[in-house]
Design an enzyme around this catalytic site. Structure first.
Site, PDB file in Angstrom:
ATOM      1  N   ASP A  81       0.832  -1.209   0.000  1.00 37.47           N
ATOM      2  CA  ASP A  81       0.000   0.000   0.000  1.00 37.47           C
ATOM      3  C   ASP A  81       0.864   1.257   0.000  1.00 37.47           C
ATOM      4  OD1 ASP A  81       0.759  -0.664   2.738  1.00 37.47           O
ATOM      5  OD2 ASP A  81      -0.622   0.898   3.403  1.00 37.47           O
ATOM      6  N   GLU A 176       0.073  -1.229   5.625  1.00 35.99           N
ATOM      7  CA  GLU A 176       1.137  -0.812   6.560  1.00 35.99           C
ATOM      8  C   GLU A 176       1.031   0.654   6.895  1.00 35.99           C
ATOM      9  OE1 GLU A 176       5.193   0.680   7.779  1.00 35.99           O
ATOM     10  OE2 GLU A 176       3.919   1.320   6.135  1.00 35.99           O
TER      11      GLU A 176
HETATM   12 ZN   LIG Z   1       6.830   1.864   4.072  1.00 35.99          ZN
END
Ligand SMILES: [Zn+2]
Length: 414
Positions: A81, A176
């Site tokens: 992401d 994340e």
């Molecule tokens: Zn990162």
């Protein structure tokens, strides 16, 4: 074309922005498009167990090429992401070949210029090929540089069984950037003894110290009445909270006044009404025990603010967020030592600095998978001026391959 560059240029064109307001997992369906394609690419390399689970985690195994007892299974992890802070849609990557030291002007926005005078790191990359976006989006090297590096290393290891290594596990994760990357990560199922995230900055870096982090909320309660009839009765929670915030140390213990190994307390959200005002703070320190001292100070300041406002009261809530991965990694010194050796074997000088934040590795380390962070070559991440040098990505691929060999040769249990 270098295979790591080729992969990188493809992956950054997938829009994989995560969304902290979402309640689904992964937070955005578009991350699954890249995750599914990564699983197929891994299968095409011959990694037959490559799969994607119900949460979107992609995992695969590179089988061992040496038959020796005691070689631990090593994992390599990157996140797909990109940051919600900046658009990642329609990324147009540009390769600036053989960088000559001048400013890099991005074509799609007149004010998007990587100035050599603002970015001293650029001077270390004269002659290198530098990739940027076009000026209106982030690039997504955080962390598609890491994804491309792991994919390239996997392809090379799969094609060259003469390279000695034990069993290697690979994982690509969503979300994340919104702090949920490890939420459903199955450490036991992953089956690695140790792992490395590839999600760091300049070449040669290995990061193994992060903050320890708590969230601290002070909720001030006052007493609301009609303002026309409030004399002697109203207690304004906004003013109590304001007194508390004003009493925080002005010249120390804040993000804007600390660096290196110094911790801080940081108010970042206030929800205010006369009746109830809550102040949310984050508390950070490299020494977990020192969080308690900072929280005691905050509690004391909140109680003093209440004491100045008869009739007010305060409730304190403290929540653990993550812990300094070093507390775990110090018990497994080989994990960092072998990474330093792998970096030296790539002709680089290993360097470390404390992470003034947390990583997925901080959480994984406390979930039973000691996981420091290796350089991926990322610079200016979450920004329109994000950039990465192709030669750094190639070095990161080399370091991954070296690491698998260093672990195989040592055969140590860490
Ligand atoms: Zn990162």
């Amino acid at each position: 074309m270098s295979s790591v560059l080729d992969r990188f240029l493809r992956y950054v064109q997938y829009d994989t922005q995560s969304d902290e307001r979402s309640t689904t997992y992964p937070s955005t369906g578009k991350q699954l498009v890249l995750l599914r394609d990564l699983a197929s690419e891994l299968r095409e390399m011959g990694l037959t167990d490559a799969s994607i689970d119900q949460y979107g985690y992609v995992t695969a195994t590179i089988p061992a090429t040496v038959d020796k007892a005691g070689i631990p299974v090593i994992g390599f992890i990157a996140h797909v992401d990109t940051s919600p802070e900046m658009s990642g849609a329609g990324v147009k990557p540009i390769v600036h070949r053989a960088y000559d030291g001048r400013d890099l002007v991005l074509p799609d926005a007149p004010d998007a210029v990587l100035r050599a005078s603002d970015i001293p790191e650029l001077a270390h990359h004269i002659g290198h090929d530098i990739v940027t976006a076009s000026g209106t989006t982030l690039l997504g090297s955080d962390d598609k540089a890491g994804v491309a590096e792991i994919m390239s290393a996997a392809a090379r290891l799969a094609a060259h069984p003469e390279i000695p290594h034990g069993a290697i596990r690979i994982a690509f994760t969503p979300d994340e950037e919104i702090g949920r990357g490890t939420k459903h990560f199955d450490v036991a199922g992953f089956g690695a003894a140790y792992a490395y995230t590839l999600d760091g900055g300049p070449r040669g870096e290995i990061e193994f110290e992060s903050f320890s982090a708590d969230a601290f909320t002070a909720t001030f309660h006052g007493f609301n009445t009609h303002p026309g009839y409030a004399k002697g009765r109203m207690v304004n929670a906004i003013k109590v909270a304001a007194a508390f915030i004003a009493s925080l140390p002005p010249d120390s213990l804040s993000p804007e006044t600390t660096g290196e190994y110094e911790g801080f307390v940081h108010p970042y959200v206030v929800q205010a009404s006369v009746d109830t005002t809550s102040v949310k703070l984050i508390v950070r320190d490299f020494v977990t025990a020192a969080l308690k001292d900072k929280e005691a100070m905050l509690t004391d300041l909140a109680e003093r603010a209440v004491a100045q406002h008869p009739g007010a009261r305060v409730e304190i809530a403290i929540e653990e967020q993550y812990r300094n991965m070093r507390e775990v990694l110090d018990r497994h010194p080989d994990v960092v030592e072998h990474a330093r050796e792998a970096i030296r074997r790539a002709g680089l000088e290993p360097r470390s600095k404390p992470i003034r934040g947390g990583t997925d590795g901080s959480r994984l380390s406390f979930m039973g998978l000691p996981t420091p962070n290796l350089f991926a070559g990322e610079h200016n991440f979450h920004s329109r001026l994000e950039w990465v040098a192709v030669q750094d990505m190639e070095k990161a691929v080399e370091v991954i391959i070296n690491l698998t060999t260093v672990w195989a040769l040592s055969g140590s249990q860490g």
